[in-house]
Design a protein around this motif. Structure first.
Motif, PDB file in Angstrom:
ATOM      1  N   ASN A  66       7.374  -2.121  -5.678  1.00  0.00           N
ATOM      2  CA  ASN A  66       7.532  -3.578  -5.629  1.00  0.00           C
ATOM      3  C   ASN A  66       8.959  -3.996  -5.936  1.00  0.00           C
ATOM      4  OD1 ASN A  66       4.815  -3.664  -5.078  1.00  0.00           O
ATOM      5  ND2 ASN A  66       4.211  -4.431  -7.092  1.00  0.00           N
ATOM      6  N   ARG A  67       9.571  -3.359  -6.915  1.00  0.00           N
ATOM      7  CA  ARG A  67      10.974  -3.687  -7.227  1.00  0.00           C
ATOM      8  C   ARG A  67      11.902  -3.301  -6.077  1.00  0.00           C
ATOM      9  NH1 ARG A  67       9.489  -1.794 -12.525  1.00  0.00           N
ATOM     10  NH2 ARG A  67      10.441   0.237 -12.098  1.00  0.00           N
ATOM     11  N   SER A  68      11.632  -2.148  -5.458  1.00  0.00           N
ATOM     12  CA  SER A  68      12.453  -1.744  -4.308  1.00  0.00           C
ATOM     13  C   SER A  68      12.298  -2.722  -3.150  1.00  0.00           C
ATOM     14  CB  SER A  68      12.068  -0.330  -3.863  1.00  0.00           C
ATOM     15  OG  SER A  68      12.258   0.605  -4.902  1.00  0.00           O
ATOM     16  N   LEU A  69      11.062  -3.195  -2.932  1.00  0.00           N
ATOM     17  CA  LEU A  69      10.841  -4.178  -1.874  1.00  0.00           C
ATOM     18  C   LEU A  69      11.596  -5.473  -2.161  1.00  0.00           C
ATOM     19  CD1 LEU A  69       9.422  -5.276   0.642  1.00  0.00           C
ATOM     20  CD2 LEU A  69       7.434  -5.793  -0.786  1.00  0.00           C
ATOM     21  N   VAL A  82       0.862  -1.177   0.000  1.00  0.00           N
ATOM     22  CA  VAL A  82       0.000   0.000   0.000  1.00  0.00           C
ATOM     23  C   VAL A  82       0.900   1.229   0.000  1.00  0.00           C
ATOM     24  CG1 VAL A  82      -1.874   1.218   1.157  1.00  0.00           C
ATOM     25  CG2 VAL A  82      -1.732  -1.276   1.312  1.00  0.00           C
ATOM     26  N   VAL A  83       0.733   2.092  -1.012  1.00  0.00           N
ATOM     27  CA  VAL A  83       1.603   3.253  -1.181  1.00  0.00           C
ATOM     28  C   VAL A  83       0.753   4.515  -1.191  1.00  0.00           C
ATOM     29  CG1 VAL A  83       3.410   4.327  -2.585  1.00  0.00           C
ATOM     30  CG2 VAL A  83       3.158   1.844  -2.570  1.00  0.00           C
ATOM     31  N   ASN A  84       1.192   5.510  -0.430  1.00  0.00           N
ATOM     32  CA  ASN A  84       0.561   6.820  -0.465  1.00  0.00           C
ATOM     33  C   ASN A  84       1.133   7.612  -1.641  1.00  0.00           C
ATOM     34  OD1 ASN A  84       1.059   9.890   1.239  1.00  0.00           O
ATOM     35  ND2 ASN A  84      -0.846   9.249   0.287  1.00  0.00           N
ATOM     36  N   ARG A  85       0.266   8.109  -2.514  1.00  0.00           N
ATOM     37  CA  ARG A  85       0.718   8.752  -3.734  1.00  0.00           C
ATOM     38  C   ARG A  85       1.317  10.131  -3.489  1.00  0.00           C
ATOM     39  NH1 ARG A  85      -3.316  10.111  -6.769  1.00  0.00           N
ATOM     40  NH2 ARG A  85      -1.831  10.712  -8.372  1.00  0.00           N
ATOM     41  N   PHE A  86       1.071  10.738  -2.342  1.00  0.00           N
ATOM     42  CA  PHE A  86       1.631  12.068  -2.067  1.00  0.00           C
ATOM     43  C   PHE A  86       2.990  11.972  -1.386  1.00  0.00           C
ATOM     44  CE2 PHE A  86       2.157  15.857   0.596  1.00  0.00           C
ATOM     45  CZ  PHE A  86       1.972  16.864  -0.347  1.00  0.00           C
ATOM     46  N   SER A  87       3.041  11.332  -0.246  1.00  0.00           N
ATOM     47  CA  SER A  87       4.288  11.240   0.509  1.00  0.00           C
ATOM     48  C   SER A  87       5.178  10.088   0.058  1.00  0.00           C
ATOM     49  CB  SER A  87       3.981  11.078   2.001  1.00  0.00           C
ATOM     50  OG  SER A  87       3.319   9.840   2.240  1.00  0.00           O
ATOM     51  N   LYS A  88       4.640   9.145  -0.753  1.00  0.00           N
ATOM     52  CA  LYS A  88       5.347   7.932  -1.186  1.00  0.00           C
ATOM     53  C   LYS A  88       5.607   6.967  -0.028  1.00  0.00           C
ATOM     54  CE  LYS A  88       5.418  10.094  -5.061  1.00  0.00           C
ATOM     55  NZ  LYS A  88       4.355   9.837  -6.058  1.00  0.00           N
ATOM     56  N   MET A  89       4.963   7.182   1.123  1.00  0.00           N
ATOM     57  CA  MET A  89       5.091   6.242   2.231  1.00  0.00           C
ATOM     58  C   MET A  89       4.410   4.932   1.866  1.00  0.00           C
ATOM     59  SD  MET A  89       3.939   6.649   6.230  1.00  0.00           S
ATOM     60  CE  MET A  89       5.393   7.600   6.664  1.00  0.00           C
ATOM     61  N   ALA A  90       5.020   3.815   2.252  1.00  0.00           N
ATOM     62  CA  ALA A  90       4.503   2.494   1.901  1.00  0.00           C
ATOM     63  C   ALA A  90       4.401   1.626   3.139  1.00  0.00           C
ATOM     64  CB  ALA A  90       5.416   1.829   0.869  1.00  0.00           C
ATOM     65  N   HIS A  91       3.443   0.716   3.100  1.00  0.00           N
ATOM     66  CA  HIS A  91       3.290  -0.314   4.118  1.00  0.00           C
ATOM     67  C   HIS A  91       3.323  -1.669   3.423  1.00  0.00           C
ATOM     68  CE1 HIS A  91       2.497   2.360   7.459  1.00  0.00           C
ATOM     69  NE2 HIS A  91       1.538   2.964   6.778  1.00  0.00           N
ATOM     70  N   PHE A  92       4.132  -2.585   3.983  1.00  0.00           N
ATOM     71  CA  PHE A  92       4.292  -3.927   3.432  1.00  0.00           C
ATOM     72  C   PHE A  92       3.641  -4.916   4.398  1.00  0.00           C
ATOM     73  CE2 PHE A  92       8.479  -1.882   2.032  1.00  0.00           C
ATOM     74  CZ  PHE A  92       7.882  -1.323   0.916  1.00  0.00           C
ATOM     75  N   ILE A  93       2.556  -5.522   3.986  1.00  0.00           N
ATOM     76  CA  ILE A  93       1.750  -6.372   4.871  1.00  0.00           C
ATOM     77  C   ILE A  93       1.773  -7.800   4.339  1.00  0.00           C
ATOM     78  CG2 ILE A  93      -0.529  -6.676   5.895  1.00  0.00           C
ATOM     79  CD1 ILE A  93      -1.050  -3.707   5.140  1.00  0.00           C
ATOM     80  N   PRO A  94       2.260  -8.772   5.120  1.00  0.00           N
ATOM     81  CA  PRO A  94       2.274 -10.173   4.640  1.00  0.00           C
ATOM     82  C   PRO A  94       0.860 -10.735   4.548  1.00  0.00           C
ATOM     83  CG  PRO A  94       2.991 -10.064   6.926  1.00  0.00           C
ATOM     84  CD  PRO A  94       2.861  -8.635   6.456  1.00  0.00           C
ATOM     85  N   CYS A  95       0.607 -11.520   3.530  1.00  0.00           N
ATOM     86  CA  CYS A  95      -0.702 -12.139   3.343  1.00  0.00           C
ATOM     87  C   CYS A  95      -0.511 -13.408   2.524  1.00  0.00           C
ATOM     88  CB  CYS A  95      -1.681 -11.188   2.650  1.00  0.00           C
ATOM     89  SG  CYS A  95      -1.173 -10.669   1.008  1.00  0.00           S
ATOM     90  N   ALA A  96      -1.611 -14.034   2.166  1.00  0.00           N
ATOM     91  CA  ALA A  96      -1.589 -15.260   1.360  1.00  0.00           C
ATOM     92  C   ALA A  96      -2.277 -15.011   0.031  1.00  0.00           C
ATOM     93  CB  ALA A  96      -2.272 -16.416   2.097  1.00  0.00           C
ATOM     94  N   GLN A 101       4.022   3.915  -9.835  1.00  0.00           N
ATOM     95  CA  GLN A 101       4.790   4.047  -8.602  1.00  0.00           C
ATOM     96  C   GLN A 101       4.713   2.770  -7.768  1.00  0.00           C
ATOM     97  OE1 GLN A 101       3.377   7.097  -5.995  1.00  0.00           O
ATOM     98  NE2 GLN A 101       1.669   5.865  -5.257  1.00  0.00           N
ATOM     99  N   THR A 102       3.567   2.054  -7.802  1.00  0.00           N
ATOM    100  CA  THR A 102       3.476   0.813  -7.037  1.00  0.00           C
ATOM    101  C   THR A 102       4.386  -0.242  -7.624  1.00  0.00           C
ATOM    102  OG1 THR A 102       1.162   1.390  -6.670  1.00  0.00           O
ATOM    103  CG2 THR A 102       1.845  -0.810  -6.026  1.00  0.00           C
ATOM    104  N   PRO A 115       0.572  -0.528 -16.612  1.00  0.00           N
ATOM    105  CA  PRO A 115       0.383   0.265 -15.394  1.00  0.00           C
ATOM    106  C   PRO A 115       0.885   1.695 -15.539  1.00  0.00           C
ATOM    107  CG  PRO A 115       2.320  -1.095 -15.175  1.00  0.00           C
ATOM    108  CD  PRO A 115       1.734  -1.410 -16.538  1.00  0.00           C
ATOM    109  N   GLN A 116       0.429   2.407 -16.600  1.00  0.00           N
ATOM    110  CA  GLN A 116       0.863   3.784 -16.759  1.00  0.00           C
ATOM    111  C   GLN A 116       0.316   4.668 -15.646  1.00  0.00           C
ATOM    112  OE1 GLN A 116       0.105   5.271 -20.683  1.00  0.00           O
ATOM    113  NE2 GLN A 116       0.658   3.363 -21.667  1.00  0.00           N
ATOM    114  N   SER A 117      -0.876   4.326 -15.153  1.00  0.00           N
ATOM    115  CA  SER A 117      -1.467   5.118 -14.091  1.00  0.00           C
ATOM    116  C   SER A 117      -1.059   4.657 -12.704  1.00  0.00           C
ATOM    117  CB  SER A 117      -3.003   5.081 -14.203  1.00  0.00           C
ATOM    118  OG  SER A 117      -3.457   3.748 -14.110  1.00  0.00           O
ATOM    119  N   ASP A 118      -0.397   3.526 -12.602  1.00  0.00           N
ATOM    120  CA  ASP A 118      -0.015   2.992 -11.293  1.00  0.00           C
ATOM    121  C   ASP A 118       1.452   2.567 -11.312  1.00  0.00           C
ATOM    122  OD1 ASP A 118      -0.311   2.303  -8.680  1.00  0.00           O
ATOM    123  OD2 ASP A 118      -1.189   0.340  -9.066  1.00  0.00           O
TER     124      ASP A 118
END
Length: 364
Positions: free
Chosen positions: A144-147, A62-76, A139-140, A134-137
């Motif tokens: 993902n590559r940075s993660l 989950v990425v905030n489009r203004f501050s670029k802050m991200a949260h990485f949440i494990p799931c299945a 940044q996510t 993903p031209q409109s998305d």
């Protein structure tokens, strides 16, 4: 001759279904810059990770489009839309509230009735990017590559314990300066960077923050204005750079187009190299924006009917072609004068029929 060949190939049915490829159609159109942190967020998944002892094999990003802050949440990977919604409320809403807009791809979890109804009731608007474009998305995808790079650095040989190092990866990502903003997400959202072990070392302090509330509020407002201006300027630079090799193609509702059958989007039956690369023509039902169109797609394809303009090409019927490849102005009945060429001096050929004996003629 080159223009005639191009005109014929553009109207050739076999050429379109056998040779269709991605095009450079569609200009780079960035999303509007948000006004503040956590008003507009983007959501995506990183899949294909080893299953951990806690039965996690994916990461919800989950990425905030203004501050670029991200949260990485494990799931299945097997989580449905209801479980993803519960996870979002537990990890994101409790910290940042309900967003105004939520941008994602067209995953089956996001286009279902439950997900659409939930956010409609909450007053949030859902934005979907066209499949595999993903031209409109973007940044996510970059996040993902940075993660992935962070996890490879932190996991080491313990690949089945990657979920235990996600908090460290998230802290490192949000503490680093972002290229688009020139600041770290922590600084944009909270007005200062959190302490690290190096900051706790007995070194002289470099930055001092006023304890006055009004001065602190003005400082954060100034940071937000600077971030918004910097994102806007960077979007203009990215747009100019990306559009150098792109062209603008616009279709209207009712136009007939060819669709590109990519292996990523049409996996069934696309394994063979001898399968057609395109199909059509199909009618354009709706123009969502300059880069996305809804196509009247047959139901047996079982994919989203929204296509990026790079996967579409115009259908040119042969009836409107003034040049018919099946006829020639030099055949009998052709009008050389109408074709604009000089017929030259006429030459009368001798009548050879009188000199060729008939098979019925017998020598006397």
């Amino acid at each position: 001759m080159s223009s005639d060949v191009t005109r014929i190939v553009d109207r050739c049915h076999t050429c379109h279904i056998a040779k269709k490829q991605h095009t450079n159609a569609g200009l780079y159109t960035p999303l509007p810059v948000p006004d503040g942190p956590w008003e507009d967020v983007s959501l995506d998944f990183v899949v294909g990770l080893p299953k951990t002892q806690r039965q996690k094999d994916s990461v919800m990003v989950v990425v905030n489009r203004f501050s670029k802050m991200a949260h990485f949440i494990p799931c299945a990977k097997t989580y449905d839309a209801r479980q993803i919604a519960n996870l979002y409320f537990q990890e994101i809403v409790r910290l940042h509230g309900i967003p105004k807009t939520l941008t994602s791809d067209r995953d089956v979890k996001f286009i279902g009735h439950f997900w659409r109804t939930l956010w409609k009731k909450l007053g949030s608007r859902l934005n979907f990017s066209s499949a595999h474009h993903p031209q409109s998305d973007g940044q996510t995808e970059v996040t993902n590559r940075s993660l992935g790079n962070l996890l490879r650095c932190l996991v080491g040989n313990n690949q089945k314990q990657w979920d235990l190092v996600l908090p460290q990866a998230e802290f490192a990502y949000n503490r680093s300066s972002h290229r688009s903003t020139g600041m770290s997400p922590f600084l944009i959202v909270y007005g200062r960077n959190p302490f690290t072990p190096l900051d706790l070392a007995p070194l002289p302090a470099i930055e001092h923050y006023s304890a006055d509330g009004e001065a602190r509020a003005n400082q954060i407002k100034l940071i937000h204005e600077q971030v918004r201006d910097k994102i806007t300027n960077n979007n203009i630079v990215y747009q100019r750079r990306a559009n150098c090799k792109r062209k603008k193609v616009v279709f209207k509702e009712g136009d007939l187009v060819w669709i590109h059958l990519s292996k990523e989007r049409f996996p069934g039956g696309r394994a063979s190299k001898l399968q057609p690369r395109a199909d059509g023509p199909f009618k354009v039902l709706e123009r969502i924006n300059d880069n996305a169109y809804k196509i009247d797609l047959p139901g047996h394809y079982n994919v989203s009917a929204t296509f990026n303009v790079a996967d579409l090409s115009p259908f040119l019927p042969s009836l409107d072609d003034p040049f018919d490849s099946r006829t020639s102005p030099f055949e009998d009945g052709g009008d050389d004068a109408a074709s604009g060429s000089d017929p030259g001096p006429s030459v009368r050929l001798p009548d050879m029929s009188a000199q060729v004996p008939s098979p019925d003629d017998k020598p006397g």
